[in-house]
Design a protein around this motif. Structure first.
Motif, PDB file in Angstrom:
ATOM      1  N   GLN A 172      38.124  37.103  19.515  1.00 29.60           N
ATOM      2  CA  GLN A 172      37.333  37.259  20.742  1.00 29.60           C
ATOM      3  C   GLN A 172      37.972  36.442  21.854  1.00 29.60           C
ATOM      4  OE1 GLN A 172      33.062  36.562  20.444  1.00 29.60           O
ATOM      5  NE2 GLN A 172      33.003  35.791  22.541  1.00 29.60           N
ATOM      6  N   PHE A 173      38.434  37.123  22.886  1.00 29.53           N
ATOM      7  CA  PHE A 173      39.107  36.449  23.985  1.00 29.53           C
ATOM      8  C   PHE A 173      38.169  36.289  25.175  1.00 29.53           C
ATOM      9  CE2 PHE A 173      42.571  38.528  21.623  1.00 29.53           C
ATOM     10  CZ  PHE A 173      43.308  37.402  21.302  1.00 29.53           C
ATOM     11  N   ASP A 174      38.478  35.319  26.000  1.00 28.01           N
ATOM     12  CA  ASP A 174      37.652  35.094  27.180  1.00 28.01           C
ATOM     13  C   ASP A 174      37.977  36.134  28.250  1.00 28.01           C
ATOM     14  OD1 ASP A 174      40.249  33.800  27.408  1.00 28.01           O
ATOM     15  OD2 ASP A 174      39.537  33.066  29.354  1.00 28.01           O
ATOM     16  N   ASN A 175      36.970  36.452  29.035  1.00 25.56           N
ATOM     17  CA  ASN A 175      37.134  37.401  30.136  1.00 25.56           C
ATOM     18  C   ASN A 175      37.136  36.652  31.456  1.00 25.56           C
ATOM     19  OD1 ASN A 175      37.066  39.807  28.542  1.00 25.56           O
ATOM     20  ND2 ASN A 175      34.850  39.582  28.348  1.00 25.56           N
ATOM     21  N   LEU A 176      37.966  37.121  32.385  1.00 27.13           N
ATOM     22  CA  LEU A 176      37.940  36.559  33.725  1.00 27.13           C
ATOM     23  C   LEU A 176      36.765  37.173  34.467  1.00 27.13           C
ATOM     24  CD1 LEU A 176      41.703  36.579  34.762  1.00 27.13           C
ATOM     25  CD2 LEU A 176      40.309  34.621  34.117  1.00 27.13           C
ATOM     26  N   GLU A 177      35.860  36.321  34.955  1.00 28.98           N
ATOM     27  CA  GLU A 177      34.664  36.826  35.614  1.00 28.98           C
ATOM     28  C   GLU A 177      35.017  37.670  36.837  1.00 28.98           C
ATOM     29  OE1 GLU A 177      30.422  35.152  37.436  1.00 28.98           O
ATOM     30  OE2 GLU A 177      31.858  33.785  36.498  1.00 28.98           O
ATOM     31  N   SER A 178      36.053  37.264  37.559  1.00 30.93           N
ATOM     32  CA  SER A 178      36.445  38.014  38.750  1.00 30.93           C
ATOM     33  C   SER A 178      36.878  39.430  38.394  1.00 30.93           C
ATOM     34  CB  SER A 178      37.581  37.291  39.479  1.00 30.93           C
ATOM     35  OG  SER A 178      38.685  37.108  38.617  1.00 30.93           O
ATOM     36  N   VAL A 179      37.597  39.577  37.267  1.00 32.74           N
ATOM     37  CA  VAL A 179      38.030  40.898  36.834  1.00 32.74           C
ATOM     38  C   VAL A 179      36.843  41.711  36.338  1.00 32.74           C
ATOM     39  CG1 VAL A 179      39.497  42.157  35.203  1.00 32.74           C
ATOM     40  CG2 VAL A 179      40.332  40.050  36.274  1.00 32.74           C
ATOM     41  N   SER A 190      51.336  30.084  34.016  1.00 33.41           N
ATOM     42  CA  SER A 190      52.797  30.037  34.022  1.00 33.41           C
ATOM     43  C   SER A 190      53.303  28.618  33.797  1.00 33.41           C
ATOM     44  CB  SER A 190      53.357  30.570  35.341  1.00 33.41           C
ATOM     45  OG  SER A 190      52.949  29.749  36.424  1.00 33.41           O
ATOM     46  N   ASP A 191      52.403  27.638  33.949  1.00 32.61           N
ATOM     47  CA  ASP A 191      52.775  26.247  33.715  1.00 32.61           C
ATOM     48  C   ASP A 191      51.606  25.527  33.047  1.00 32.61           C
ATOM     49  OD1 ASP A 191      54.431  24.053  33.653  1.00 32.61           O
ATOM     50  OD2 ASP A 191      54.723  23.941  35.818  1.00 32.61           O
ATOM     51  N   VAL A 192      51.847  24.297  32.603  1.00 31.99           N
ATOM     52  CA  VAL A 192      50.836  23.587  31.819  1.00 31.99           C
ATOM     53  C   VAL A 192      49.552  23.319  32.600  1.00 31.99           C
ATOM     54  CG1 VAL A 192      52.403  22.517  30.162  1.00 31.99           C
ATOM     55  CG2 VAL A 192      52.022  21.408  32.371  1.00 31.99           C
ATOM     56  N   THR A 193      49.651  23.135  33.906  1.00 27.41           N
ATOM     57  CA  THR A 193      48.453  22.856  34.703  1.00 27.41           C
ATOM     58  C   THR A 193      47.572  24.092  34.865  1.00 27.41           C
ATOM     59  OG1 THR A 193      49.780  23.196  36.698  1.00 27.41           O
ATOM     60  CG2 THR A 193      49.454  20.928  35.974  1.00 27.41           C
ATOM     61  N   ASP A 194      48.065  25.262  34.475  1.00 31.21           N
ATOM     62  CA  ASP A 194      47.245  26.478  34.499  1.00 31.21           C
ATOM     63  C   ASP A 194      46.443  26.630  33.216  1.00 31.21           C
ATOM     64  OD1 ASP A 194      48.471  27.162  36.953  1.00 31.21           O
ATOM     65  OD2 ASP A 194      50.152  28.075  35.878  1.00 31.21           O
ATOM     66  N   LEU A 195      46.837  25.920  32.168  1.00 34.08           N
ATOM     67  CA  LEU A 195      46.115  25.966  30.900  1.00 34.08           C
ATOM     68  C   LEU A 195      44.885  25.078  30.985  1.00 34.08           C
ATOM     69  CD1 LEU A 195      49.205  25.594  28.539  1.00 34.08           C
ATOM     70  CD2 LEU A 195      47.959  27.709  29.041  1.00 34.08           C
ATOM     71  N   ASN A 196      43.920  25.293  30.104  1.00 31.25           N
ATOM     72  CA  ASN A 196      42.749  24.411  30.111  1.00 31.25           C
ATOM     73  C   ASN A 196      43.045  23.130  29.339  1.00 31.25           C
ATOM     74  OD1 ASN A 196      41.740  24.623  27.240  1.00 31.25           O
ATOM     75  ND2 ASN A 196      41.462  26.772  27.799  1.00 31.25           N
ATOM     76  N   TRP A 197      42.215  22.132  29.537  1.00 33.74           N
ATOM     77  CA  TRP A 197      42.518  20.807  28.986  1.00 33.74           C
ATOM     78  C   TRP A 197      42.459  20.791  27.462  1.00 33.74           C
ATOM     79  CZ3 TRP A 197      39.022  18.226  25.971  1.00 33.74           C
ATOM     80  CH2 TRP A 197      37.674  18.585  26.075  1.00 33.74           C
ATOM     81  N   VAL A 198      41.679  21.680  26.847  1.00 33.87           N
ATOM     82  CA  VAL A 198      41.646  21.732  25.375  1.00 33.87           C
ATOM     83  C   VAL A 198      42.979  22.243  24.837  1.00 33.87           C
ATOM     84  CG1 VAL A 198      40.538  22.770  23.362  1.00 33.87           C
ATOM     85  CG2 VAL A 198      39.139  21.997  25.284  1.00 33.87           C
ATOM     86  N   MET A 258      48.313  34.178  24.974  1.00 34.96           N
ATOM     87  CA  MET A 258      47.549  35.192  25.686  1.00 34.96           C
ATOM     88  C   MET A 258      47.396  34.850  27.165  1.00 34.96           C
ATOM     89  SD  MET A 258      47.168  37.515  23.541  1.00 34.96           S
ATOM     90  CE  MET A 258      46.126  38.573  24.545  1.00 34.96           C
ATOM     91  N   ASP A 259      47.217  33.585  27.493  1.00 34.80           N
ATOM     92  CA  ASP A 259      47.113  33.194  28.903  1.00 34.80           C
ATOM     93  C   ASP A 259      48.435  33.434  29.635  1.00 34.80           C
ATOM     94  OD1 ASP A 259      44.476  32.548  28.848  1.00 34.80           O
ATOM     95  OD2 ASP A 259      44.751  30.375  28.724  1.00 34.80           O
ATOM     96  N   MET A 260      49.539  33.193  28.963  1.00 31.76           N
ATOM     97  CA  MET A 260      50.837  33.421  29.596  1.00 31.76           C
ATOM     98  C   MET A 260      51.142  34.923  29.695  1.00 31.76           C
ATOM     99  SD  MET A 260      53.067  30.242  28.059  1.00 31.76           S
ATOM    100  CE  MET A 260      54.374  30.399  29.273  1.00 31.76           C
ATOM    101  N   ARG A 261      50.712  35.675  28.724  1.00 27.19           N
ATOM    102  CA  ARG A 261      50.836  37.130  28.821  1.00 27.19           C
ATOM    103  C   ARG A 261      50.012  37.648  30.010  1.00 27.19           C
ATOM    104  NH1 ARG A 261      50.005  40.144  23.029  1.00 27.19           N
ATOM    105  NH2 ARG A 261      52.044  39.722  22.085  1.00 27.19           N
ATOM    106  N   ARG A 262      48.826  37.115  30.145  1.00 26.82           N
ATOM    107  CA  ARG A 262      47.957  37.526  31.251  1.00 26.82           C
ATOM    108  C   ARG A 262      48.651  37.302  32.593  1.00 26.82           C
ATOM    109  NH1 ARG A 262      42.167  35.054  30.863  1.00 26.82           N
ATOM    110  NH2 ARG A 262      41.716  36.978  29.715  1.00 26.82           N
ATOM    111  N   LYS A 281      45.202  31.766  40.396  1.00 26.23           N
ATOM    112  CA  LYS A 281      46.248  32.408  39.598  1.00 26.23           C
ATOM    113  C   LYS A 281      45.616  33.039  38.366  1.00 26.23           C
ATOM    114  CE  LYS A 281      50.086  30.110  38.939  1.00 26.23           C
ATOM    115  NZ  LYS A 281      51.028  29.090  38.369  1.00 26.23           N
ATOM    116  N   PHE A 282      46.005  34.253  38.055  1.00 28.83           N
ATOM    117  CA  PHE A 282      45.558  34.897  36.822  1.00 28.83           C
ATOM    118  C   PHE A 282      46.503  34.487  35.702  1.00 28.83           C
ATOM    119  CE2 PHE A 282      43.988  37.895  40.091  1.00 28.83           C
ATOM    120  CZ  PHE A 282      42.630  37.898  39.756  1.00 28.83           C
ATOM    121  N   GLY A 283      45.939  33.928  34.641  1.00 31.24           N
ATOM    122  CA  GLY A 283      46.765  33.508  33.523  1.00 31.24           C
ATOM    123  C   GLY A 283      47.460  32.189  33.782  1.00 31.24           C
TER     124      GLY A 283
END
Length: 442
Positions: free
Chosen positions: A255-262, A295-303, A398-402, A291-293
């Motif tokens: 189960q993947f998370d959905n972007l609310e904006s999308v 491309s760098d570590v600061t785009d990932l969540n802290w977990v 998956m976030d980087m694919r996004r 940014k969608f998805g």
């Protein structure tokens, strides 16, 4: 009274703990560079997961031999270091075996510590043989060259040396007790170190005291060095496995998370009464991320960044990965190691620029992780299931694919064809809805 040993001990202790605290502060700062995410739901289940997986080593024993040996090292090392409390008190106040007044309880504890120390030495020796003689395949992937390979052996040498110092200290102490030396009152049981007595019986009392004191100082200093080595080692998981398992994703695998904006955009497209060209009302802000998805570590969540620091580099994820098994470039372990290395690079950049990140022209995507690796993933969750400390390389993939799809339109041709068919035909195949029966032949 000579207070120099106590003062020296206090300085070493404060320096060791202070340096460790400063590194932990950097660690926390780096993890907080990630995007916000709420992982505080279902607290009872989270505590249960932490107790079962981090403390109880449940996922380690799936592979019985390695799991059993790891449990011995884990339990032995943790329990033996309970004695550190006594060493600290003795070091600060100039006492010797301050807990000896516990009598038979103390004898039982010291005896148990010695047996565990011996078992740790045996287990670590077997681990060394697995790495350096048997050469298990998962320890020799390309990402394990250089420092990662050295680190795996250094930590084994560290553990053996600390256990031998512990036993040497006790053996000399026990010999001095038998000789009736001053300040060495009989206390403790020494089922392993008493075997050292024949080695010490020809030494003078003064020489034995030097051996005992040297082993004592080297043991506690070694523990402080080991504590500070953790930050630079994969063995940081000794500390981070507990929060990592607590904050793990509790959603069903797959189960993947959905972007609310999308999601909102899709709902708008499906609403026959909606005006797709309508502007947001005054005061209404559209929930569109910068940014969608990722491309760098600061785009990932802290977990996800916590995951990267928690990685044990054991390679169970990669050994279970079907893409890796069939010769694809993907290694889930490398994904985590690359994420951690890039995060460390960002942290050092900030340290060099007064806490502000200065663009270095690099990012996690392409400079560390290639699109080829990302698209090799089958999203089967084998890596997530295999990880003994609940790390999810798949979430980063998956976030980087996004990002590749939604920001760069850089999906593989096959995927672009499929998405085009879904958009035009309502199905992945190249037939319109009037030709549904043609699908059965595909």
């Amino acid at each position: 009274m000579n207070y120099i040993p106590q003062i020296l001990f206090a300085i070493i202790l404060l320096a060791g703990i202070g340096y460790f605290a400063s590194n932990i502060k950097k660690l926390v700062r780096n993890i907080k560079l990630g995007q916000a995410i709420d992982r505080t739901d279902n607290k009872s289940q989270r505590w249960a997961n932490m107790a079962r997986i981090a403390l109880g080593q449940q996922k380690m024993v799936v592979r019985p031999i390695a799991g059993f040996l790891h449990v011995i090292v884990y339990v032995g090392f943790i329990i033996i270091n309970i004695e550190v409390l006594e060493i600290i008190i003795d070091g600060l106040f100039g006492t010797h075996r301050v807990f000896a007044s516990l009598g038979s309880v103390y004898n039982f504890l010291i005896g148990s510590f010695e047996i565990l120390a011996f078992l740790v030495i045996v287990s670590v020796t077997i681990f060394w043989i697995r790495r350096n003689v048997i050469k298990l395949k998962r320890f020799f992937y390309s990402e394990m060259r250089g420092w990662p390979k050295s680190d795996g052996n250094i930590i084994l040498y560290f553990e053996v040396v600390l256990m031998l110092l512990f036993l040497t200290m006790n053996g000399a102490d026990y010999t001095l007790q038998l000789a009736g030396a001053a300040h060495y009152t009989q206390a403790g049981a020494f089922p392993i170190s008493q075997l050292f007595v024949p080695l010490f019986e020809n030494f003078s009392e003064s020489t034995l005291i030097i051996i005992e004191r040297a082993a004592w100082w080297l043991h506690i200093t070694g523990i402080l060095i080991f504590l500070n080595y953790l930050y630079f080692s994969k063995h940081l998981h000794i500390l981070l496995a507990f929060p990592n398992t607590w904050f793990a994703n509790l959603n069903p695998k797959g189960q993947f998370d959905n972007l609310e904006s999308v999601t909102n955009e899709v709902k708008l497209m499906m609403d026959p009464d909606a005006d797709p060209f309508a502007m947001p009302e005054e005061g209404e802000v559209e929930d569109v991320p910068e940014k969608f998805g990722a491309s760098d570590v600061t785009d990932l969540n802290w977990v996800q960044l916590l995951n990267a620091y928690t990685c044990t580099e054991c390679g169970r994820c990669t050994s279970e990965c079907p893409a890796s098994q069939t010769g694809k470039k993907l290694s889930p372990r490398k994904i985590m190691m690359d994420t951690r290395d890039r995060l460390e690079e960002v942290g050092k950049n900030m340290d060099a620029n007064k806490g502000v990140f200065v663009d270095d022209g690099k990012q996690l995507l392409n400079n560390y992780i290639t699109p080829e690796e990302l698209w090799a993933c089958t999203t089967c969750n084998a890596c997530v299931e295999a990880c003994p400390v609940s790390i999810s390389p798949l979430s980063i993939i998956m976030d980087m694919r996004r990002y590749l799809v939604m920001e760069q339109s850089a999906a593989p041709m096959e995927l672009n064809n499929m998405m085009g068919n879904v958009e035009n035909n309502g199905a992945p195949w190249p037939y319109n809805q009037m030709d549904r029966l043609n699908w059965k032949n595909e």
